[in-house]
Structures are given as C-alpha cells and as structure tokens.
Design a protein around this motif. Sequence first.
Motif, PDB file in Angstrom:
ATOM      1  N   TYR A 162       0.910  -1.272   0.056  1.00 45.79           N
ATOM      2  CA  TYR A 162       0.020   0.029  -0.045  1.00 45.79           C
ATOM      3  C   TYR A 162       0.892   1.293  -0.039  1.00 45.79           C
ATOM      4  CZ  TYR A 162      -3.554   2.995   1.435  1.00 45.79           C
ATOM      5  OH  TYR A 162      -4.513   4.312   1.700  1.00 45.79           O
ATOM      6  N   MET A 166       0.108   2.897  -3.291  1.00 41.67           N
ATOM      7  CA  MET A 166      -1.067   3.834  -3.037  1.00 41.67           C
ATOM      8  C   MET A 166      -0.516   5.177  -2.635  1.00 41.67           C
ATOM      9  SD  MET A 166      -4.624   3.919  -3.309  1.00 41.67           S
ATOM     10  CE  MET A 166      -5.574   5.292  -2.974  1.00 41.67           C
ATOM     11  N   GLN A 167       0.236   5.180  -1.510  1.00 40.90           N
ATOM     12  CA  GLN A 167       0.884   6.395  -1.003  1.00 40.90           C
ATOM     13  C   GLN A 167       2.027   6.723  -2.036  1.00 40.90           C
ATOM     14  OE1 GLN A 167       1.498   6.136   2.963  1.00 40.90           O
ATOM     15  NE2 GLN A 167       2.312   8.146   3.398  1.00 40.90           N
TER      16      GLN A 167
ATOM     17  N   ASP B 120      -3.553   9.984  -6.093  1.00 40.65           N
ATOM     18  CA  ASP B 120      -3.331  10.800  -4.968  1.00 40.65           C
ATOM     19  C   ASP B 120      -4.327  11.347  -4.327  1.00 40.65           C
ATOM     20  OD1 ASP B 120      -0.704  10.105  -5.507  1.00 40.65           O
ATOM     21  OD2 ASP B 120      -0.013  11.959  -6.622  1.00 40.65           O
ATOM     22  N   CYS B 122      -7.211  10.166  -3.922  1.00 41.55           N
ATOM     23  CA  CYS B 122      -8.086   9.208  -3.339  1.00 41.55           C
ATOM     24  C   CYS B 122      -7.352   8.659  -1.945  1.00 41.55           C
ATOM     25  CB  CYS B 122      -7.950   7.762  -4.067  1.00 41.55           C
ATOM     26  SG  CYS B 122      -8.925   6.461  -3.451  1.00 41.55           S
ATOM     27  N   TYR B 123      -6.115   8.781  -2.141  1.00 45.81           N
ATOM     28  CA  TYR B 123      -4.941   8.615  -0.931  1.00 45.81           C
ATOM     29  C   TYR B 123      -5.164   9.622   0.228  1.00 45.81           C
ATOM     30  CZ  TYR B 123      -1.205   8.693   2.109  1.00 45.81           C
ATOM     31  OH  TYR B 123      -0.309   8.644   3.218  1.00 45.81           O
ATOM     32  N   ILE B 126      -8.541   9.421   1.947  1.00 46.43           N
ATOM     33  CA  ILE B 126      -8.507   8.442   2.907  1.00 46.43           C
ATOM     34  C   ILE B 126      -7.769   8.789   4.325  1.00 46.43           C
ATOM     35  CG2 ILE B 126      -7.850   6.048   3.525  1.00 46.43           C
ATOM     36  CD1 ILE B 126      -8.656   5.268   0.805  1.00 46.43           C
ATOM     37  N   SER B 153      -2.888   5.478   6.917  1.00 49.45           N
ATOM     38  CA  SER B 153      -3.654   4.671   6.012  1.00 49.45           C
ATOM     39  C   SER B 153      -2.835   3.417   5.631  1.00 49.45           C
ATOM     40  CB  SER B 153      -4.086   5.384   4.917  1.00 49.45           C
ATOM     41  OG  SER B 153      -3.052   5.791   4.040  1.00 49.45           O
ATOM     42  N   VAL B 157      -5.410   0.608   6.308  1.00 48.45           N
ATOM     43  CA  VAL B 157      -5.886   0.350   4.957  1.00 48.45           C
ATOM     44  C   VAL B 157      -4.911  -0.739   4.204  1.00 48.45           C
ATOM     45  CG1 VAL B 157      -6.787   1.238   2.819  1.00 48.45           C
ATOM     46  CG2 VAL B 157      -7.096   2.385   4.791  1.00 48.45           C
TER      47      VAL B 157
END
Lengths: 197, 197
Positions: A162, A166-167, B120, B122-123, B126, B153, B157
């Motif tokens: 993640y 994602m990050q 980014d 979306c990240y 969250i 996150s 997540v």
Amino acid sequence: MSNPTDPRAARSRAAILVAARSLLLDEGPAAITHQRVAQKAGVGRATVYRHWAQPGHLLHDAMTGIEMPFFHEPETPVRPWLRSHLQRLADALTTPQIAGVLLTLMQGALRDPAIAVQRDECYEDISGKLRTALALAVANREIELSADPHDLSTLLVGPILYHTTMQARAVSPQLIEQLIDSLGEWHEDPAPRAARP
Amino acid sequence: MSNPTDPRAARSRAAILVAARSLLLDEGPAAITHQRVAQKAGVGRATVYRHWAQPGHLLHDAMTGIEMPFFHEPETPVRPWLRSHLQRLADALTTPQIAGVLLTLMQGALRDPAIAVQRDECYEDISGKLRTALALAVANREIELSADPHDLSTLLVGPILYHTTMQARAVSPQLIEQLIDSLGEWHEDPAPRAARP
C-alpha cells in the motif's frame, strides 16, 4: 490450434511469450493486445491469435514466466533476515515493473479463475515463507508471537504494498521495524546474551 | 474534437461515460475499449473515438465519476467509529467492483500521470480522514498515539486491502481490533470512567 510438435510453431510461441512479458513489464497489462505483441515478436497477428485466441490467456501465460523477487528461504537469526527481505521487497515494489505485475495479478484474479490460481500460488509462496521464518524465530526464542501465523503477510506485506503503490513513497527503515515489532514481543539478540557470563 | 455546446454531443458523451463506468464496475478496466463502450452506449465507435481518442483517457474520466465508499467524517468516541468504518471498507473491498476500481487506480497510476493524480486524491481523502480521526482521539484522550500520523492509512488500509485482494479472504473483527491496537496505547472508554465516583 497450433501443433505443439512443430518446431516453427514452438519458436513463434516462445518469441510471443518473450514479447508479451517484455510489454507487460514495460507498459503494463493494457499493452497485451494481439497487435502489439505480434509487432514486438516480429510475427503476424494471425500467429499470435492461433496460439492464444484470447489476450487474457496470453497475459496469464506471460505472467507464469515472471519470477517475483520476494522471499528466499528463512535463516536465523530471523529478525535481520526479515528486515533485509522486507526492505528488498519494498525496494522492488517501488519499480512499476514489479508493482505492476503484482497489481495485475490482484486485479486479474478478481474475475479470471486461472489468474486467481496464480495469485493464490504467489500468496502461498510469500505467506508460507513468512510462517516458516516466524516459526523459526519462535523455536529460536527470538519472539513471543502474538500475531496469527495466517495473518503474517497481511501484517507485513500489506502495508508495504500500500505504501509503495497507493501512497507512492519509499518505505523507511523505521516503518519496517514498526511492522516487525507489531508481530509480538521480540527478545534482543538472544544468542549473544546466552554467551554472557 | 467534439463541440461541447452541441446538445447531441453532450448527450452522447454522457451516455458513453455511463456505459464506460458500468463496464468498469462489471468487467474491469480491460473492457474499456472503443468497441465495447460504443456497443454498450448504443453509439457508433467513431462517436466514442471523437470524444476520447485514447481508451486511457476514457478510463480516467469514467473513474472520476465513481464514488468510493470509504470514510465519512470522523466522530467521537473514535474507536467505535474507526472499527465500524474499517469493517465497512473491508466489506466493500470483498466486492470485485470496489476492489477493481481501487486496483485500477493503483495500477494505472504507475504509468499514467493523470491517473496518478486521481490516485493521490483518493489516498489524501482516506489518509486525511484517518489523521483527523486520530487527532480527535488524541484530543479526547482515547489514545496515546505511537504511529506516525502519515502512516495511518498504510497501517490500517494496507493490511485490509491485501487481505481482501491478495489473500482473498474476508477480514475478521479480531484482525480489525489488532490493527487499531497497533496505533498506540488506547484507554478504554475514557468518558464513562471519568464519571465514576
């Protein structure tokens, strides 16, 4: 259907797989079309189509040949092994090639049972090695494990995947220590301590 | 280029986006081709092509309109809010629709800067909500936070996404408690305790 004993067919099949793997690593799964793969492999579209009528099956077979650079066989002491292998995994996942193949596996598995089998094999490979490593650490009295052994890859690999995808950030050594710490109570370097007077 | 003030062009554009979103949710990003979208929207391929010359841009615009059912505004006490929202996230990620959109975002962002911007956002959405929630928990004396607020996150997540999409299993309430516990030292129900004699 191609004839598997025909050496020309075998050569074109191999060239198509090499081309498909290269496109997958360089451009991602969307590049696995009959047209792009044929062009890259230097064969006609009809030849690609004869071997793989569906691009999904070609993607599946291309992924089968990609070695994922995840965990080697565990060693004791386990904590430094874990630290270096998690860092190696984190570094690999900052490349779009490796992250892309793993995400393609996860994405494809949602709807394609053959890719779900590959995803499960990849998951079992990772989590089996982590279970073996932590069982070694328990036997070696390095840790009193509080995490469920079936959650090890969720707790270690999940955050790293993640964080990198994602990050979109590199994983710090501090974060890796924190993930390792979260598995239970670690005893510091038990072997050197046992040797103390 | 289509003329944005032409009502017929606006109608066909809207119909194409609805069709593309529906295909994305039902079949995944591989279904976003000019041919499939045109068929589903009941327009000609040339019409789709006129609005979006590249399927990647159509995928981008289709994703823009999909609401991800992640976190609402945080509330106190934070721990039950966190528990219920993480369970809701875990349940959503067991559906191929929601998991597929998130993985498409992560996958697409590896090579497409416009999708990276969406990823980014979306990240940030969250992780911003999680930072606000944990700041509230700290202010409310529910927790002594030991995790870095920028890793929230990743720590919450990341494991849930991996567990549902790579391990392909539902997330247990025990795993959610363990993830919440890993953030720092929680004090049980501080409000009722303060009221004790």
